[in-house]
Design a protein around this motif. Structure first.
Motif, PDB file in Angstrom:
ATOM      1  N   ILE A 151       0.575  -1.128   0.032  1.00 53.23           N
ATOM      2  CA  ILE A 151       0.046  -0.108  -0.112  1.00 53.23           C
ATOM      3  C   ILE A 151       0.721   1.398  -0.014  1.00 53.23           C
ATOM      4  CG2 ILE A 151      -1.682   1.322   1.570  1.00 53.23           C
ATOM      5  CD1 ILE A 151      -3.058  -1.360   2.062  1.00 53.23           C
ATOM      6  N   MET A 152       1.951   1.252   0.670  1.00 55.54           N
ATOM      7  CA  MET A 152       2.826   2.326   0.613  1.00 55.54           C
ATOM      8  C   MET A 152       3.073   2.844  -0.906  1.00 55.54           C
ATOM      9  SD  MET A 152       4.750   4.285   2.484  1.00 55.54           S
ATOM     10  CE  MET A 152       5.351   3.471   4.061  1.00 55.54           C
ATOM     11  N   SER A 153       3.138   1.884  -1.805  1.00 55.62           N
ATOM     12  CA  SER A 153       3.594   2.522  -3.128  1.00 55.62           C
ATOM     13  C   SER A 153       2.421   3.314  -3.587  1.00 55.62           C
ATOM     14  CB  SER A 153       3.338   1.099  -4.154  1.00 55.62           C
ATOM     15  OG  SER A 153       4.191   1.383  -5.239  1.00 55.62           O
ATOM     16  N   GLN A 154       1.234   3.325  -3.206  1.00 58.56           N
ATOM     17  CA  GLN A 154       0.031   4.049  -3.388  1.00 58.56           C
ATOM     18  C   GLN A 154       0.167   5.401  -2.667  1.00 58.56           C
ATOM     19  OE1 GLN A 154      -2.227   3.471  -5.897  1.00 58.56           O
ATOM     20  NE2 GLN A 154      -3.007   5.418  -5.393  1.00 58.56           N
ATOM     21  N   TYR A 155       1.128   5.476  -1.865  1.00 56.59           N
ATOM     22  CA  TYR A 155       1.572   6.783  -1.160  1.00 56.59           C
ATOM     23  C   TYR A 155       2.629   7.347  -2.057  1.00 56.59           C
ATOM     24  CZ  TYR A 155       2.798   9.950   2.514  1.00 56.59           C
ATOM     25  OH  TYR A 155       3.405  11.121   3.301  1.00 56.59           O
ATOM     26  N   GLY A 156       3.563   6.998  -2.264  1.00 55.58           N
ATOM     27  CA  GLY A 156       4.677   7.431  -2.904  1.00 55.58           C
ATOM     28  C   GLY A 156       5.173   6.951  -4.240  1.00 55.58           C
ATOM     29  N   PRO A 179       5.075   5.232  -8.282  1.00 58.23           N
ATOM     30  CA  PRO A 179       4.893   5.907  -9.610  1.00 58.23           C
ATOM     31  C   PRO A 179       3.600   6.244  -9.919  1.00 58.23           C
ATOM     32  CG  PRO A 179       5.704   3.566  -9.635  1.00 58.23           C
ATOM     33  CD  PRO A 179       5.498   3.882  -8.091  1.00 58.23           C
ATOM     34  N   ASP A 180       2.656   5.681  -9.394  1.00 59.81           N
ATOM     35  CA  ASP A 180       1.095   6.029  -9.610  1.00 59.81           C
ATOM     36  C   ASP A 180       0.239   6.162  -8.368  1.00 59.81           C
ATOM     37  OD1 ASP A 180       1.281   5.337 -12.304  1.00 59.81           O
ATOM     38  OD2 ASP A 180       1.298   3.105 -11.785  1.00 59.81           O
ATOM     39  N   GLY A 181       1.232   6.833  -7.401  1.00 63.82           N
ATOM     40  CA  GLY A 181       0.595   7.084  -6.005  1.00 63.82           C
ATOM     41  C   GLY A 181       0.179   8.574  -6.110  1.00 63.82           C
ATOM     42  N   GLU A 182      -0.348   8.619  -4.884  1.00 63.44           N
ATOM     43  CA  GLU A 182      -1.251   9.926  -4.546  1.00 63.44           C
ATOM     44  C   GLU A 182      -0.370  11.227  -4.517  1.00 63.44           C
ATOM     45  OE1 GLU A 182      -4.471   9.770  -4.720  1.00 63.44           O
ATOM     46  OE2 GLU A 182      -4.701   7.512  -4.711  1.00 63.44           O
ATOM     47  N   LEU A 183       1.028  11.106  -4.034  1.00 62.22           N
ATOM     48  CA  LEU A 183       1.742  12.140  -3.763  1.00 62.22           C
ATOM     49  C   LEU A 183       1.754  12.860  -5.259  1.00 62.22           C
ATOM     50  CD1 LEU A 183       3.304  14.182  -2.188  1.00 62.22           C
ATOM     51  CD2 LEU A 183       5.271  12.273  -2.044  1.00 62.22           C
ATOM     52  N   GLY A 184       2.519  11.995  -6.327  1.00 63.56           N
ATOM     53  CA  GLY A 184       2.569  12.317  -7.577  1.00 63.56           C
ATOM     54  C   GLY A 184       1.249  12.962  -8.146  1.00 63.56           C
ATOM     55  N   ALA A 185      -0.021  12.305  -7.948  1.00 66.86           N
ATOM     56  CA  ALA A 185      -1.053  12.845  -8.629  1.00 66.86           C
ATOM     57  C   ALA A 185      -1.153  14.203  -8.052  1.00 66.86           C
ATOM     58  CB  ALA A 185      -2.322  11.747  -8.279  1.00 66.86           C
ATOM     59  N   SER A 186      -1.284  14.357  -6.739  1.00 68.13           N
ATOM     60  CA  SER A 186      -1.576  15.685  -6.204  1.00 68.13           C
ATOM     61  C   SER A 186      -0.620  16.750  -6.723  1.00 68.13           C
ATOM     62  CB  SER A 186      -1.640  15.871  -4.664  1.00 68.13           C
ATOM     63  OG  SER A 186      -0.096  15.521  -4.225  1.00 68.13           O
ATOM     64  N   MET A 187       0.777  16.621  -6.740  1.00 71.27           N
ATOM     65  CA  MET A 187       1.763  17.450  -7.471  1.00 71.27           C
ATOM     66  C   MET A 187       1.524  17.736  -8.939  1.00 71.27           C
ATOM     67  SD  MET A 187       3.440  18.314  -4.907  1.00 71.27           S
ATOM     68  CE  MET A 187       1.891  18.367  -3.853  1.00 71.27           C
ATOM     69  N   ARG A 188       1.077  16.674  -9.616  1.00 72.96           N
ATOM     70  CA  ARG A 188       0.879  16.857 -10.986  1.00 72.96           C
ATOM     71  C   ARG A 188      -0.128  17.799 -11.224  1.00 72.96           C
ATOM     72  NH1 ARG A 188      -0.589  11.731 -11.596  1.00 72.96           N
ATOM     73  NH2 ARG A 188       1.438  11.124 -12.335  1.00 72.96           N
ATOM     74  N   PRO A 228      12.562   5.565  -3.599  1.00 75.19           N
ATOM     75  CA  PRO A 228      11.755   6.699  -3.032  1.00 75.19           C
ATOM     76  C   PRO A 228      11.130   7.434  -4.113  1.00 75.19           C
ATOM     77  CG  PRO A 228      14.317   6.867  -3.146  1.00 75.19           C
ATOM     78  CD  PRO A 228      13.961   5.484  -3.707  1.00 75.19           C
ATOM     79  N   PHE A 229      10.268   8.035  -3.732  1.00 74.21           N
ATOM     80  CA  PHE A 229       9.368   9.140  -4.489  1.00 74.21           C
ATOM     81  C   PHE A 229      10.145  10.327  -5.064  1.00 74.21           C
ATOM     82  CE2 PHE A 229       7.346  13.064  -5.325  1.00 74.21           C
ATOM     83  CZ  PHE A 229       6.398  12.924  -6.091  1.00 74.21           C
ATOM     84  N   ASN A 230      10.224  10.418  -6.085  1.00 79.22           N
ATOM     85  CA  ASN A 230      11.110  11.905  -6.800  1.00 79.22           C
ATOM     86  C   ASN A 230       9.768  12.512  -7.697  1.00 79.22           C
ATOM     87  OD1 ASN A 230      11.671  11.123  -9.961  1.00 79.22           O
ATOM     88  ND2 ASN A 230      12.730   9.471  -8.516  1.00 79.22           N
ATOM     89  N   SER A 231      10.273  13.830  -8.004  1.00 83.22           N
ATOM     90  CA  SER A 231       9.488  14.606  -8.862  1.00 83.22           C
ATOM     91  C   SER A 231       9.469  13.830 -10.396  1.00 83.22           C
ATOM     92  CB  SER A 231       9.743  15.959  -8.896  1.00 83.22           C
ATOM     93  OG  SER A 231      11.079  15.922  -9.643  1.00 83.22           O
TER      94      SER A 231
END
Length: 148
Positions: A25-30, A32-41, A113-116
């Motif tokens: 589930i952590m992948s949905q957080y940060g 490649p298709d997670g919520e952090l990337g979606a919000s920033m997008r 790790p998540f990156n932009s």
């Protein structure tokens, strides 16, 4: 500005910790298709949108994605709280635990790790909207004509 209600959109009440599930589930957080990337997008793309109505929609969607991020964070937190060291080691959660203990940190399930680079903001309305649809899985294959 928007008004924040200090409650989750959908309550999360997980009783039993499960570190293996938390890692997925952590992948949905940060991831490649997670919520952090979606919000920033969405929030990043709104600034180059030439239509005010569409820019406003992108802002709304971006803030909604932040609410999703909060729900996913809560799920991961509840899945990892009160884990014993034995559960941490048996589940494969030890590598994450060494660096973050049970803190929520944005990464993909594979440990990246998540990156932009997880999202795009090109400044072209059509390109950005296609990026949004692709990221949300909204692009469908062309369906054959029923008559044909």
């Amino acid at each position: 500005m928007w008004s924040y209600e200090k409650r989750l959109q959908f309550p999360v009440n997980i009783k039993k910790p499960d570190a293996k599930l938390a890692q997925a589930i952590m992948s949905q957080y940060g991831g490649p298709d997670g919520e952090l990337g979606a919000s920033m997008r969405y929030i990043s793309q709104r600034y180059s949108m030439p239509y005010n109505e569409v820019a406003a929609i992108l802002t709304d969607i971006g803030t909604e994605e932040l609410a999703h991020l909060e729900m996913v964070s809560t799920i991961v937190h509840q899945l990892t709280r009160n884990l014993s060291m034995e559960e941490i080691e048996e589940s494969g959660f030890a590598n994450y635990y060494v660096d973050h203990t049970v803190g929520i940190w944005p990464m993909a399930a594979g440990g990246i790790p998540f990156n932009s680079c997880e999202f795009q903001s090109k400044g072209d309305a059509i390109t950005d909207l296609f990026e949004d649809m692709a990221a949300d899985g909204a692009i469908l294959e062309e369906q054959p004509d029923e008559a044909g």
